[in-house]
Design a protein around this motif. Structure first.
Motif, mmCIF file in Angstrom:
data_model
loop_
_atom_site.group_PDB
_atom_site.id
_atom_site.type_symbol
_atom_site.label_atom_id
_atom_site.label_comp_id
_atom_site.label_asym_id
_atom_site.label_seq_id
_atom_site.Cartn_x
_atom_site.Cartn_y
_atom_site.Cartn_z
ATOM 1 N N THR A 58 0.853 -1.197 0.000
ATOM 2 C CA THR A 58 0.000 0.000 0.000
ATOM 3 C C THR A 58 0.886 1.243 0.000
ATOM 4 O OG1 THR A 58 -0.229 0.064 2.424
ATOM 5 C CG2 THR A 58 -1.869 -1.211 1.220
ATOM 6 N N GLU A 59 2.081 1.120 0.614
ATOM 7 C CA GLU A 59 3.014 2.244 0.652
ATOM 8 C C GLU A 59 3.575 2.526 -0.745
ATOM 9 O OE1 GLU A 59 5.453 1.621 4.204
ATOM 10 O OE2 GLU A 59 6.828 3.115 3.335
ATOM 11 N N LEU A 60 3.883 1.471 -1.500
ATOM 12 C CA LEU A 60 4.489 1.648 -2.822
ATOM 13 C C LEU A 60 3.462 2.023 -3.884
ATOM 14 C CD1 LEU A 60 6.958 -1.396 -2.847
ATOM 15 C CD2 LEU A 60 7.541 1.041 -2.610
ATOM 16 N N ASP A 61 2.184 1.787 -3.601
ATOM 17 C CA ASP A 61 1.135 2.052 -4.583
ATOM 18 C C ASP A 61 0.798 3.549 -4.580
ATOM 19 O OD1 ASP A 61 -1.263 2.259 -6.029
ATOM 20 O OD2 ASP A 61 -1.840 0.223 -5.460
ATOM 21 N N ALA A 62 1.100 4.219 -5.702
ATOM 22 C CA ALA A 62 0.950 5.678 -5.762
ATOM 23 C C ALA A 62 -0.505 6.118 -5.602
ATOM 24 C CB ALA A 62 1.507 6.189 -7.082
ATOM 25 N N ARG A 63 -1.459 5.200 -5.828
ATOM 26 C CA ARG A 63 -2.868 5.584 -5.709
ATOM 27 C C ARG A 63 -3.375 5.519 -4.276
ATOM 28 N NH1 ARG A 63 -4.177 0.951 -9.845
ATOM 29 N NH2 ARG A 63 -2.711 0.107 -8.341
ATOM 30 N N LEU A 64 -2.541 5.003 -3.345
ATOM 31 C CA LEU A 64 -2.989 4.816 -1.960
ATOM 32 C C LEU A 64 -2.136 5.650 -1.012
ATOM 33 C CD1 LEU A 64 -3.262 0.904 -2.061
ATOM 34 C CD2 LEU A 64 -5.056 2.577 -2.558
ATOM 35 N N VAL A 65 -2.733 6.011 0.129
ATOM 36 C CA VAL A 65 -1.988 6.736 1.156
ATOM 37 C C VAL A 65 -1.988 5.890 2.429
ATOM 38 C CG1 VAL A 65 -1.837 8.836 2.551
ATOM 39 C CG2 VAL A 65 -2.662 8.970 0.178
ATOM 40 N N THR A 66 -0.787 5.479 2.839
ATOM 41 C CA THR A 66 -0.655 4.615 4.013
ATOM 42 C C THR A 66 -0.436 5.479 5.248
ATOM 43 O OG1 THR A 66 0.235 2.877 2.620
ATOM 44 C CG2 THR A 66 0.699 2.699 4.972
ATOM 45 N N VAL A 67 -1.217 5.237 6.296
ATOM 46 C CA VAL A 67 -1.061 6.027 7.527
ATOM 47 C C VAL A 67 -0.808 5.093 8.703
ATOM 48 C CG1 VAL A 67 -2.278 8.171 6.942
ATOM 49 C CG2 VAL A 67 -3.595 6.202 7.636
ATOM 50 N N ASP A 68 0.127 5.484 9.555
ATOM 51 C CA ASP A 68 0.573 4.627 10.642
ATOM 52 C C ASP A 68 -0.310 4.811 11.877
ATOM 53 O OD1 ASP A 68 2.090 2.817 12.010
ATOM 54 O OD2 ASP A 68 3.601 4.276 12.627
ATOM 55 N N LEU A 69 -1.552 4.381 11.775
ATOM 56 C CA LEU A 69 -2.477 4.477 12.906
ATOM 57 C C LEU A 69 -3.051 3.096 13.174
ATOM 58 C CD1 LEU A 69 -4.477 7.721 11.983
ATOM 59 C CD2 LEU A 69 -2.726 7.470 13.765
ATOM 60 N N HIS A 70 -3.250 2.769 14.457
ATOM 61 C CA HIS A 70 -3.714 1.431 14.828
ATOM 62 C C HIS A 70 -4.961 1.447 15.704
ATOM 63 C CE1 HIS A 70 0.201 -0.430 13.517
ATOM 64 N NE2 HIS A 70 0.560 0.839 13.664
ATOM 65 N N GLU A 71 -5.014 2.360 16.648
ATOM 66 C CA GLU A 71 -6.083 2.314 17.657
ATOM 67 C C GLU A 71 -7.376 2.916 17.132
ATOM 68 O OE1 GLU A 71 -5.767 0.533 20.276
ATOM 69 O OE2 GLU A 71 -3.715 0.164 19.576
ATOM 70 N N PRO A 72 -8.528 2.273 17.439
ATOM 71 C CA PRO A 72 -9.820 2.775 16.970
ATOM 72 C C PRO A 72 -10.054 4.258 17.267
ATOM 73 C CG PRO A 72 -10.107 0.607 17.934
ATOM 74 C CD PRO A 72 -8.666 0.971 18.127
ATOM 75 N N GLN A 73 -9.678 4.686 18.477
ATOM 76 C CA GLN A 73 -9.900 6.089 18.861
ATOM 77 C C GLN A 73 -9.100 7.031 17.941
ATOM 78 O OE1 GLN A 73 -12.257 8.096 20.505
ATOM 79 N NE2 GLN A 73 -12.038 6.539 22.112
ATOM 80 N N ALA A 74 -7.837 6.670 17.680
ATOM 81 C CA ALA A 74 -6.976 7.491 16.809
ATOM 82 C C ALA A 74 -7.495 7.469 15.372
ATOM 83 C CB ALA A 74 -5.541 6.967 16.864
ATOM 84 N N LEU A 75 -8.026 6.329 14.944
ATOM 85 C CA LEU A 75 -8.578 6.229 13.585
ATOM 86 C C LEU A 75 -9.804 7.118 13.443
ATOM 87 C CD1 LEU A 75 -8.161 2.361 13.180
ATOM 88 C CD2 LEU A 75 -7.019 4.089 11.784
ATOM 89 N N ALA A 76 -10.658 7.122 14.475
ATOM 90 C CA ALA A 76 -11.864 7.958 14.439
ATOM 91 C C ALA A 76 -11.480 9.437 14.398
ATOM 92 C CB ALA A 76 -12.748 7.659 15.651
ATOM 93 N N ASP A 77 -10.469 9.830 15.170
ATOM 94 C CA ASP A 77 -9.996 11.227 15.145
ATOM 95 C C ASP A 77 -9.507 11.593 13.743
ATOM 96 O OD1 ASP A 77 -10.543 11.455 17.829
ATOM 97 O OD2 ASP A 77 -8.472 11.093 18.487
ATOM 98 N N PHE A 78 -8.763 10.678 13.138
ATOM 99 C CA PHE A 78 -8.217 10.917 11.797
ATOM 100 C C PHE A 78 -9.342 11.082 10.771
ATOM 101 C CE2 PHE A 78 -6.597 9.092 7.735
ATOM 102 C CZ PHE A 78 -5.584 9.995 7.486
#
Ligand code: AMP
Ligand code: GLY
Length: 421
Positions: free
Chosen positions: A37-57
């Motif tokens: 997903t990191e190498l795929d130019a059409r995707l943006v990889t984000v280093d988030l794991h926890e549900p709370q942090a994902l919801a904030d994002f």
């Protein structure tokens, strides 16, 4: 619109790859993603794991909807959390995810609603479990009640194996709380198939059928794994079998959950065992898409998946008709040395050819370290070939597999064999 895919496996790479093809999608984020997903130019990889942090994002980025790949965040209630914050997400609530996160819940649900499955009993007392095994004989199947990352099922061919599985789970506490209760069930013979549908709480939309290959080695030998390859469609699911599974298993499950006050939204995956007389029974439910089944299924989907997901979140799946590539897709998993017991990390991967219309390579356990691609988990890649027959699709997939190199790579050479025999 912007979409977030949660997870880091081959399944999530394939889902994100498909979503990125939609003209209506501006950005597909994947969290935490993988090397692919990191190498795929059409995707943006984000280093988030926890549900709370994902919801904030999601709130900060104004992401229109979130799709969850794996079972662990679903069982932990990520859907409940997102909904409580008014964020659109496709998946089951913590309560509905019990269809996967508790075998005892799933079995008693199926019994109560007359859904065909193996006869069973649940135990937390070892002596009672041993006595039940002696009374029923082998082969017999022992399952940890909770989530055990695909390792909680022992198909015991002998009484000795069955007794030792009980001791391992109940006395040695091998799976912690997940194995504090066990389900012991009747052994079912037959051919397996993966039957996956999308559900918006009331409407059900079936995806293309598929078949997984659980054992590490050719001819279904060797230890069980998370899945060494899959192909779609599965020939055993004929149109009349399809209608029967919908009537006897899928519809009663969705209606039963609604009646029990736990409406099901998300992907519902029924693992089927179809016996020699053609009777389907449910081996297990998953409350998510399969991995590696997703990879060949997404390779065949022609409809705009982002639009389908929007309907799924809005309760309007009844207006959707999916369009599939008529060809067969065969997905071959390339696993790391030592998989499944102790996969080796760090082997450098090279030779992955660029995607062509007949073949695409999805990443699972990979990461980019200082500019090189390395293996970082058990199942490393899944190479999907498309062809007019299972044989042609196989040929395309294996041509690519042979170009890819990493030390100790393990893969089966017979993915799709049941579709050829
Ligand atoms: P799971 O890890 O829950 O996907 O189950 C692993 C595998 O165990 C299934 O794919 C089947 O091959 C096998 N299995 C589970 N339940 C039964 C059963 N009642 N009879 C025979 N095989 C089973
Ligand atoms: N391929 C089996 C699973 O996803 O559980």
């Amino acid at each position: 619109m912007k979409i977030l895919v949660v997870g880091s496996g081959g399944r999530e790479h394939a889902l994100a790859w498909k979503l990125a093809q939609s003209e209506r999608v501006q950005t597909v984020f994947v969290a935490p993603g993988n090397g692919g997903t990191e190498l795929d130019a059409r995707l943006v990889t984000v280093d988030l794991h926890e549900p709370q942090a994902l919801a904030d994002f999601v709130a900060a980025e104004n992401i229109a909807l979130t799709l969850v790949g794996p079972e662990v965040p679903l069982a932990a209630g990520i859907v409940n959390l997102f909904r409580s914050r008014g964020l659109k997400i496709f998946g089951p609530t913590r309560e509905a995810a019990q269809l996967e996160s508790s075998k005892d819940f799933a079995k008693s649900f199926m019994q109560r609603h007359g859904i065909p499955t193996a006869k069973y009993e649940t135990f937390s007392d070892a002596a009672a479990a041993h006595a039940y095994i002696d009374a029923n004989g082998a082969p017999i199947v022992i399952k940890a009640d909770g989530l055990a990352a695909g390792k909680g099922v022992v198909v015991a061919m002998t009484l000795a194996e069955a007794h030792s599985a009980v001791d391992h789970m109940l006395a040695d506490n091998a799976f912690g709380d997940a194995g504090a209760r066990i389900v012991i069930e009747e052994f079912l013979a037959g051919e397996e198939a993966s039957f996956i549908v999308m559900c918006d709480g009331k409407n059900v939309l079936a995806l293309a059928t598929s078949q997984d290959h659980k054992r590490l080695k050719d001819h279904d030998q060797g230890p069980n794994t998370g899945g060494m390859g899959a192909y779609s469609p599965a020939a055993i699911v004929t149109p009349s079998m399809h209608a029967r599974v919908m009537r006897e298993i899928i519809n009663p499950t969705i209606q039963g959950m609604a009646r029990d006050g736990i409406p099901f939204t998300g992907f519902l995956y029924a693992g089927l065992m179809i016996d020699a007389e053609g009777n389907p029974r449910t081996l297990e439910f998953n409350c998510r898409m399969g991995d590696p089944e997703t990879q060949p299924i997404m390779a065949r989907l022609k409809s705009d998946f982002a639009t389908v997901l929007e309907h799924a979140c809005n309760g309007t799946l009844d207006t959707v008709e999916l369009e599939w590539d008529r060809r067969t897709a065969v997905g071959v998993v390339m696993a790391a040395a030592g998989y499944p017991d102790s996969p080796r990390k760090g082997d450098v991967i090279d030779g992955i050819p660029p995607e062509v219309p007949e073949c695409v390579t999805f990443h699972a356990g990979t990461r980019v370290v200082g500019g090189t691609l390395q293996a970082s988990g058990g199942r490393v890649l899944c190479v999907v070939g498309l062809g007019d027959s299972v044989k042609m699709a196989q040929k395309r997939a294996y041509e690519t597999v042979e170009k890819i190199h990493f030390n100790g790579a393990q893969y089966r050479r017979d993915i799709g064999w049941r579709g050829i025999k």
